[in-house]
Write an enzyme that holds these catalytic residues in place. Structure first.
Site, PDB file in Angstrom:
ATOM      1  N   PHE A  57       0.857  -1.185   0.000  1.00  0.00           N
ATOM      2  CA  PHE A  57       0.000   0.000   0.000  1.00  0.00           C
ATOM      3  C   PHE A  57       0.893   1.235   0.000  1.00  0.00           C
ATOM      4  O   PHE A  57       1.752   1.394   0.868  1.00  0.00           O
ATOM      5  CB  PHE A  57      -0.897   0.021   1.240  1.00  0.00           C
ATOM      6  CG  PHE A  57      -1.753   1.257   1.332  1.00  0.00           C
ATOM      7  CD1 PHE A  57      -2.857   1.412   0.507  1.00  0.00           C
ATOM      8  CD2 PHE A  57      -1.451   2.260   2.233  1.00  0.00           C
ATOM      9  CE1 PHE A  57      -3.643   2.556   0.584  1.00  0.00           C
ATOM     10  CE2 PHE A  57      -2.234   3.410   2.314  1.00  0.00           C
ATOM     11  CZ  PHE A  57      -3.333   3.550   1.488  1.00  0.00           C
ATOM     12  N   ASP A 108       9.552   2.708   0.896  1.00  0.00           N
ATOM     13  CA  ASP A 108       8.432   3.451   1.472  1.00  0.00           C
ATOM     14  C   ASP A 108       8.477   3.283   2.995  1.00  0.00           C
ATOM     15  O   ASP A 108       8.094   2.239   3.533  1.00  0.00           O
ATOM     16  CB  ASP A 108       7.121   2.900   0.899  1.00  0.00           C
ATOM     17  CG  ASP A 108       5.886   3.605   1.454  1.00  0.00           C
ATOM     18  OD1 ASP A 108       5.991   4.271   2.497  1.00  0.00           O
ATOM     19  OD2 ASP A 108       4.803   3.452   0.846  1.00  0.00           O
ATOM     20  N   LYS A 140       3.794  10.391   8.287  1.00  0.00           N
ATOM     21  CA  LYS A 140       3.216   9.865   9.521  1.00  0.00           C
ATOM     22  C   LYS A 140       3.965  10.292  10.785  1.00  0.00           C
ATOM     23  O   LYS A 140       3.860  11.424  11.227  1.00  0.00           O
ATOM     24  CB  LYS A 140       3.082   8.341   9.435  1.00  0.00           C
ATOM     25  CG  LYS A 140       1.937   7.873   8.529  1.00  0.00           C
ATOM     26  CD  LYS A 140       1.748   6.374   8.612  1.00  0.00           C
ATOM     27  CE  LYS A 140       0.620   5.877   7.729  1.00  0.00           C
ATOM     28  NZ  LYS A 140      -0.717   6.178   8.255  1.00  0.00           N
TER      29      LYS A 140
END
Length: 385
Positions: free
Chosen positions: A125, A209, A238
């Site tokens: 994702f 990522d 994040k």
């Protein structure tokens, strides 16, 4: 609100440390931290002070100007990632935007015109914008939005598949070192080292990522560091902002020379408010030894869960304070709801996995409370089977 999300689990009104309170006065132990965002927990004095100080001074100026907070954060990211003086940093507002920048970086690794492919992993994702969704290996998320940007091949997460697909037509391989949304799935042993060797051999970029795994969450500043490799680029977001929206792309070595003026940008990206807060958050993580705390508390968390001896727990996955509780039955949603009833926030990553991503500040008291509440939730669900 747009119908893009399910019914809210609760209406939250305030937070303190690793706890949040709803509008009815109920307090919950927060072991999701805004999906691995709130590194310092809620209302941490360092976070509050950074927001207050910078908001009262300079919040936004556009990317026509430099500011001290953006330069300081770029320097810090280059240092803790190992990119060093040859590294470059681009700032956006989210993980999806960071992965869009990474996708475009991959397209720029094509000086001869033959590198038309990007490899990504099945079940990975990378975001919900059209470009980051094209990288995402989850058909259920993609199908409604086809046709997506092309040139992406999704491959299984095996070294054999990587060896079969990597050649001189590949511009980049992008991957998550731990697939959080897929159930906190780790890559096979040796995968990152093999990926580094193969991409270097074929002239492709290795882009990692680190949106969910970065900022100390796995017990290293970035998860790729567990493997002892140096990628060509990483994406971050994040936990770096600790609750304020920010994302970024960090490049290493020759990849730092691929972008040129005007090829990418963001009006809000790198604004002094978000970068000042992110720099303060990372500084506090470093000062307080929270990277080391994530490693230590993550090991203790696994021992606590397995020590409950529940017939519903099959095992544990992940690193540091990004943990997946593998379940013996597809009851993750039921278990998540039972945890809420017990005053604990966790996440059903899929039908058979509970994701745990608490603030990096947790200690003995929070682990004791978690063990009690999660144990009660497990017992409640087990009693219905």
């Amino acid at each position: 609100m747009m119908k893009t999300l399910g019914s809210p689990l609760a209406k939250l009104v305030r937070g303190e440390g690793a706890r949040v309170q709803d509008d009815e006065g109920t307090w919950y132990l927060d072991f999701l931290a805004g999906i691995a965002v709130n590194s310092l927990g809620h209302a941490h004095p360092v976070f509050v002070d950074a927001v207050t100080r910078q908001a009262s001074r300079l919040a936004h100026v556009s990317n026509y100007f430099a500011t001290d907070p953006a330069l300081a954060l770029a320097d810090r990211l280059a240092r803790i990632s190992g990119a060093g003086e040859a590294g470059r940093v681009w700032f956006g507002n989210s993980g999806a935007e960071a992965n869009e920048a990474a996708f475009k970086l991959a397209r720029l690794n094509n000086s001869g015109g033959a590198r038309t492919r990007v490899l990504a992993l099945v079940d990975a994702f990378h975001g919900r914008t059209m470009g980051s969704l094209a990288l995402t290996g989850k058909p259920a998320m993609r199908d409604a939005f086809e046709p997506l940007p092309g040139g992406v091949t999704h491959i299984p997460s095996t070294i054999e598949a990587l060896e079969a697909e990597l050649d001189e037509s590949v511009a980049a391989l992008i991957l998550e070192p731990i697939k959080g949304e897929a159930g906190v799935l780790e890559l096979p042993e040796g995968y990152l080292r093999a990926a580094r060797d193969l991409t270097r051999r074929h002239g492709a970029l290795l882009i990692v990522d680190e949106v969910q795994t970065g900022a100390g969450r796995t017990g290293e500043w970035f998860a790729f560091q567990h493997a002892g490799i140096v990628p060509d680029a990483i994406t971050v977001a994040k936990g770096m902002g600790g609750g304020i929206p920010i994302g970024g792309l960090v490049t290493f070595g020759h990849a730092s020379d691929l972008y040129s003026r005007g090829q990418h940008g963001s009006t809000y990206g790198g604004n002094p408010l978000s970068t000042a807060v992110a720099d303060a958050v990372l500084a506090e993580i470093e000062r307080a030894g929270l990277v080391e705390n994530a490693a230590r508390r993550g090991a203790e968390l696994r021992e606590r869960v397995l020590g409950l001896g529940s017939p519903l727990v099959a095992g544990m996955r992940g690193r540091g304070l990004l943990a997946g509780v593998a379940l013996t039955e597809p009851v993750a949603s039921e278990l998540s709801a039972a945890a809420m009833q017990a005053g604990l926030i966790v996440n059903a990553a899929n039908d058979s996995t509970i994701r745990l991503a608490p603030p990096l500040i947790i200690g003995d008291a929070e682990l004791d409370e978690f063990t009690d509440r999660f144990g009660r939730a497990l017992d409640a669900v087990a009693a219905t089977r």
